[in-house]
Every structure is written in structure tokens, then in C-alpha cells.
Motif scaffolding. Structure first.
Motif, PDB file in Angstrom:
ATOM      1  N   GLY A 101     -22.393  49.904 -50.478  1.00 49.12           N
ATOM      2  CA  GLY A 101     -22.185  50.974 -51.639  1.00 49.12           C
ATOM      3  C   GLY A 101     -22.690  50.824 -52.889  1.00 49.12           C
ATOM      4  O   GLY A 101     -22.466  51.616 -53.843  1.00 49.12           O
ATOM      5  N   LEU A 102     -23.674  50.077 -52.957  1.00 49.13           N
ATOM      6  CA  LEU A 102     -24.721  50.316 -53.961  1.00 49.13           C
ATOM      7  C   LEU A 102     -26.231  49.906 -53.774  1.00 49.13           C
ATOM      8  O   LEU A 102     -26.479  49.369 -52.759  1.00 49.13           O
ATOM      9  CB  LEU A 102     -24.203  49.236 -55.062  1.00 49.13           C
ATOM     10  CG  LEU A 102     -24.553  47.535 -54.632  1.00 49.13           C
ATOM     11  CD1 LEU A 102     -24.832  46.860 -55.929  1.00 49.13           C
ATOM     12  CD2 LEU A 102     -22.928  47.243 -54.218  1.00 49.13           C
ATOM     13  N   GLN A 103     -27.021  50.565 -54.673  1.00 53.59           N
ATOM     14  CA  GLN A 103     -28.445  50.493 -54.279  1.00 53.59           C
ATOM     15  C   GLN A 103     -29.062  49.783 -55.593  1.00 53.59           C
ATOM     16  O   GLN A 103     -29.237  48.521 -55.699  1.00 53.59           O
ATOM     17  CB  GLN A 103     -29.067  51.671 -54.010  1.00 53.59           C
ATOM     18  CG  GLN A 103     -28.764  52.194 -52.687  1.00 53.59           C
ATOM     19  CD  GLN A 103     -29.320  53.368 -52.129  1.00 53.59           C
ATOM     20  OE1 GLN A 103     -30.368  53.885 -52.620  1.00 53.59           O
ATOM     21  NE2 GLN A 103     -28.709  54.098 -51.429  1.00 53.59           N
ATOM     22  N   CYS A 104     -29.162  50.309 -56.732  1.00 53.46           N
ATOM     23  CA  CYS A 104     -29.776  49.762 -57.731  1.00 53.46           C
ATOM     24  C   CYS A 104     -28.563  48.961 -58.796  1.00 53.46           C
ATOM     25  O   CYS A 104     -28.863  48.085 -59.437  1.00 53.46           O
ATOM     26  CB  CYS A 104     -30.396  50.840 -58.812  1.00 53.46           C
ATOM     27  SG  CYS A 104     -29.198  51.902 -59.821  1.00 53.46           S
ATOM     28  N   GLY A 105     -27.460  49.471 -58.449  1.00 49.40           N
ATOM     29  CA  GLY A 105     -26.196  48.744 -58.898  1.00 49.40           C
ATOM     30  C   GLY A 105     -26.035  49.070 -60.380  1.00 49.40           C
ATOM     31  O   GLY A 105     -25.105  48.673 -60.941  1.00 49.40           O
ATOM     32  N   TYR A 106     -26.719  49.813 -61.141  1.00 48.67           N
ATOM     33  CA  TYR A 106     -26.392  50.320 -62.474  1.00 48.67           C
ATOM     34  C   TYR A 106     -25.146  50.999 -62.627  1.00 48.67           C
ATOM     35  O   TYR A 106     -24.362  50.507 -63.810  1.00 48.67           O
ATOM     36  CB  TYR A 106     -27.678  51.239 -62.896  1.00 48.67           C
ATOM     37  CG  TYR A 106     -27.803  50.854 -64.512  1.00 48.67           C
ATOM     38  CD1 TYR A 106     -28.432  49.942 -65.122  1.00 48.67           C
ATOM     39  CD2 TYR A 106     -27.177  51.826 -65.551  1.00 48.67           C
ATOM     40  CE1 TYR A 106     -28.332  49.737 -66.468  1.00 48.67           C
ATOM     41  CE2 TYR A 106     -26.970  51.634 -66.956  1.00 48.67           C
ATOM     42  CZ  TYR A 106     -27.793  50.422 -67.272  1.00 48.67           C
ATOM     43  OH  TYR A 106     -27.784  50.270 -68.466  1.00 48.67           O
ATOM     44  N   CYS A 107     -24.760  51.672 -61.739  1.00 48.62           N
ATOM     45  CA  CYS A 107     -23.368  52.392 -61.885  1.00 48.62           C
ATOM     46  C   CYS A 107     -22.240  51.634 -61.686  1.00 48.62           C
ATOM     47  O   CYS A 107     -20.955  52.078 -61.782  1.00 48.62           O
ATOM     48  CB  CYS A 107     -23.324  53.637 -60.898  1.00 48.62           C
ATOM     49  SG  CYS A 107     -23.518  53.117 -59.348  1.00 48.62           S
ATOM     50  N   THR A 108     -22.346  50.434 -60.758  1.00 50.73           N
ATOM     51  CA  THR A 108     -21.275  49.854 -59.915  1.00 50.73           C
ATOM     52  C   THR A 108     -20.416  49.110 -60.932  1.00 50.73           C
ATOM     53  O   THR A 108     -18.987  49.328 -60.373  1.00 50.73           O
ATOM     54  CB  THR A 108     -21.949  48.617 -59.054  1.00 50.73           C
ATOM     55  OG1 THR A 108     -23.152  49.376 -58.218  1.00 50.73           O
ATOM     56  CG2 THR A 108     -21.119  48.178 -58.197  1.00 50.73           C
ATOM     57  N   LEU A 138     -21.199  58.707 -62.369  1.00 51.77           N
ATOM     58  CA  LEU A 138     -22.469  59.131 -61.987  1.00 51.77           C
ATOM     59  C   LEU A 138     -23.245  57.994 -61.249  1.00 51.77           C
ATOM     60  O   LEU A 138     -23.537  57.109 -61.552  1.00 51.77           O
ATOM     61  CB  LEU A 138     -23.448  59.675 -62.699  1.00 51.77           C
ATOM     62  CG  LEU A 138     -22.705  61.039 -63.607  1.00 51.77           C
ATOM     63  CD1 LEU A 138     -23.609  61.651 -64.700  1.00 51.77           C
ATOM     64  CD2 LEU A 138     -22.174  62.145 -62.745  1.00 51.77           C
ATOM     65  N   CYS A 139     -23.575  58.342 -59.925  1.00 52.36           N
ATOM     66  CA  CYS A 139     -24.381  57.561 -59.102  1.00 52.36           C
ATOM     67  C   CYS A 139     -25.618  58.176 -58.704  1.00 52.36           C
ATOM     68  O   CYS A 139     -25.442  59.156 -58.002  1.00 52.36           O
ATOM     69  CB  CYS A 139     -23.680  56.712 -58.146  1.00 52.36           C
ATOM     70  SG  CYS A 139     -24.703  55.846 -56.896  1.00 52.36           S
ATOM     71  N   ARG A 140     -26.632  57.858 -59.065  1.00 57.10           N
ATOM     72  CA  ARG A 140     -27.945  58.643 -58.524  1.00 57.10           C
ATOM     73  C   ARG A 140     -28.936  58.040 -57.596  1.00 57.10           C
ATOM     74  O   ARG A 140     -29.611  58.670 -56.788  1.00 57.10           O
ATOM     75  CB  ARG A 140     -28.879  58.561 -59.937  1.00 57.10           C
ATOM     76  CG  ARG A 140     -29.721  57.325 -60.291  1.00 57.10           C
ATOM     77  CD  ARG A 140     -30.522  57.613 -61.420  1.00 57.10           C
ATOM     78  NE  ARG A 140     -30.989  56.164 -61.798  1.00 57.10           N
ATOM     79  CZ  ARG A 140     -32.049  56.143 -62.805  1.00 57.10           C
ATOM     80  NH1 ARG A 140     -32.383  57.148 -63.418  1.00 57.10           N
ATOM     81  NH2 ARG A 140     -32.681  54.771 -62.906  1.00 57.10           N
ATOM     82  N   CYS A 141     -28.129  56.904 -56.978  1.00 57.18           N
ATOM     83  CA  CYS A 141     -28.835  56.343 -55.719  1.00 57.18           C
ATOM     84  C   CYS A 141     -27.966  56.528 -54.330  1.00 57.18           C
ATOM     85  O   CYS A 141     -28.839  56.884 -53.261  1.00 57.18           O
ATOM     86  CB  CYS A 141     -28.767  54.781 -55.740  1.00 57.18           C
ATOM     87  SG  CYS A 141     -29.771  54.168 -57.468  1.00 57.18           S
ATOM     88  N   THR A 142     -26.842  56.463 -54.454  1.00 56.96           N
ATOM     89  CA  THR A 142     -26.148  56.246 -53.002  1.00 56.96           C
ATOM     90  C   THR A 142     -25.783  57.671 -52.410  1.00 56.96           C
ATOM     91  O   THR A 142     -25.396  57.549 -50.911  1.00 56.96           O
ATOM     92  CB  THR A 142     -24.824  55.446 -53.077  1.00 56.96           C
ATOM     93  OG1 THR A 142     -23.817  56.125 -53.770  1.00 56.96           O
ATOM     94  CG2 THR A 142     -25.191  54.189 -53.998  1.00 56.96           C
ATOM     95  N   GLY A 143     -25.600  58.809 -52.981  1.00 57.16           N
ATOM     96  CA  GLY A 143     -24.954  59.868 -52.276  1.00 57.16           C
ATOM     97  C   GLY A 143     -23.615  59.695 -52.360  1.00 57.16           C
ATOM     98  O   GLY A 143     -22.800  60.550 -51.489  1.00 57.16           O
TER      99      GLY A 143
HETATM  100  S1  FES Z   1     -26.337  52.334 -57.296  1.00 54.72           S
HETATM  101 FE1  FES Z   1     -28.110  53.307 -58.446  1.00 54.72          FE
HETATM  102  S2  FES Z   1     -26.815  54.465 -59.769  1.00 54.72           S
HETATM  103 FE2  FES Z   1     -25.477  53.865 -58.267  1.00 54.72          FE
END
Ligand code: FES
Ligand code: FES
Length: 160
Positions: A101-108, A138-143
Motif C-alpha cells: 500500500g505504499l511506494q515512496c511512503g511520504y503520504c503513509t 493525497l498519494c501521488r504514487c499508488t493510485g
Molecule cells: S506512496 Fe508516495 S505519495 Fe503515497
């Protein structure tokens, strides 16, 4: 003491902190810089992205929109307090891991804190309710699909 300074006492993740802070200090900066709890992320700094979300007396708030002095005598929960003391992940953390459920993890961290409060109040949500509850983060990675799946899985595990 500067006239613009205030003595505050705040409970964060069960630990009480007493600090002298400037009246203009944001809660997000207080957590990150004064208490070295940098798991609370700062994105937009004007209340839009949700990355800075923490719980104040169990309710989600944008820590970039609050002053540290407003947290005086209140209880704050941050991402650092979500994992149990024995190291076991919170069911939401485990489900985010399991569902990627995360990619860059910034929003996590903000999403996890928002969803913690959501599941407290809504233990058996449907997908639409989860999406609505996520709409302020807002999450810009995961959709979002994997985050939604993770929250639904966590809710199910927490009910069992
Ligand atoms: S995982 Fe990158 S902004 Fe949500
Ligand atoms: S950093 Fe607080 S809402 Fe974006």
C-alpha cells in the motif's frame, strides 16, 4: 523568558513532554524538530495533502495547521506510537505491508493516522466509506487501490 514563549506540557504517544515554545511554532515543527519525531511528514504546509496528520485526543488533525501551544494539556498520537512496544505492527501497518500500500511512503504516516481514527469509529467499513475517509490524504504514487485493500483487510483482521 521571551514574552512570546510559552511553557507547554504535551503527552505524545504516552510520554509527557514539557517544553518552552514560541507562540508561532507549528505543531508539525514541534513534533519533528523539538521532539525529533520526524515520522510526521510535511508536504504542502497549508492543510491540503494530509501528510502531517496526527491524532489529537484521538481525532485526526493537520499538524501543519495547528500551533504547538494549542496542544497544551492534550494527548497526541503520531506514527511512532502505532507499533506496539514489543515491535509488533499495528494491523493497519501489517496490512499496508501485505498489500503493497505504499511506494515512496511520504503520504503513509498521515494515511495510517487518519485510518486509525476512521477504523476506531467505523470498524466494518465498505469500500466507498474507506475511499471517502481517504479523500483528504493525497498519494501521488499508488493510485489508492492497494491502500483501500489494506484498510479493508486491517478492518477485517481487527474485528476477528
Ligand atoms: S506512496 Fe508516495 S505519495 Fe503515497
Ligand atoms: S503538510 Fe499539512 S496538510 Fe499538507
Amino acid at each position: 523568558m521571551d514574552s512570546d514563549d510559552h511553557e507547554i506540557t504535551v503527552s505524545v504517544n504516552g510520554t509527557r513532554y514539557q517544553r518552552r515554545v514560541e507562540s508561532r511554532l507549528l505543531l508539525s515543527d514541534f513534533l519533528r524538530h523539538d521532539l525529533a519525531l520526524a515520522g510526521t511528514h510535511v508536504g504542502c504546509e497549508h492543510g491540503v495533502c494530509g501528510a502531517c496528520t496526527v491524532l489529537l485526543d484521538r481525532q485526526p488533525v493537520r499538524s501543519c495547521l495547528m500551533l504547538a501551544v494549542q496542544a497544551h494539556d492534550r494527548e497526541i498520537s503520531t506514527i511512532e506510537g502505532l507499533t506496539a512496544r514489543d515491535g509488533e505492527y499495528h494491523p493497519l501497518q501489517q496490512a499496508m505491508h501485505d498489500h503493497h500500500g505504499l511506494q515512496c511512503g511520504y503520504c503513509t504516516p498521515g494515511i495510517l493516522m487518519t485510518m486509525t481514527a476512521f477504523l476506531d469509529e467505523t470498524p466494518a467499513p465498505g469500500e466507498d466509506a474507506v475511499r471517502e475517509a481517504l479523500s483528504g490524504n493525497l498519494c501521488r504514487c499508488t493510485g489508492y487501490q492497494n491502500i483501500v485493500d489494506a484498510v479493508l483487510t486491517a478492518a477485517k483482521r481487527m474485528r476477528e
